[in-house]
Write a protein that holds these residues in place. Structure first.
Motif: not given
Length: 133
Positions: A60-66
């Motif tokens: 799962x990926x989460x956080x960051x922006x674009x």
């Protein structure tokens, strides 16, 4: 949490309707929500056990922006339930738990046969080992 595998034709939230199967590329990118329905992240890829063909983990990926600065964590597949009302997976995982979770590397040289690291992951999430004991 257990993966819903019902194929009954009911419109109740969290109950699968129609075909219980889905293509892996349709799972990738699917949103993951916390118990309150807040968006946590999305599924990047699935880890499938070669012999049994069972899904062991979702990364799962989460956080960051674009897409920049995203974190990735490996979640036991049993922690996800598909929720038809959300059009994504619901989990009992909080963002704080996710941030503190052990990670399994995406590096091609990572030794996925290291059962001790997998035990650490399953113990953290309090899930049974997918390979049995």
């Amino acid at each position: 949490m257990a993966q819903t595998d019902s194929s009954t034709n009911t419109n109740a939230p969290g109950v699968m309707t129609g075909n219980p199967l889905i293509e892996s590329d349709r799972v990738e990118g699917t949103a993951v929500y916390d118990p309150q329905g807040n968006h946590l992240g999305s599924i990047k890829r699935l880890m499938i056990e070669k012999i049994s063909g069972k899904v062991a983990y979702a990364v799962m990926s989460f956080g960051g922006f674009l897409g920049m600065g995203e974190d990735e964590h490996t979640i036991p597949w049993s922690k996800l339930d598909y929720d038809t009302s959300l059009g994504g997976y619901r989990t009992d995982i909080s963002e704080e738990q996710l941030r503190g979770a052990p990670s399994l590397s995406r590096d091609r040289d990572y030794d996925w046969s290291d059962r001790e690291r997998e035990r650490e992951l399953h113990d953290y999430w309090k899930t049974p080992y997918y390979w049995g004991i």
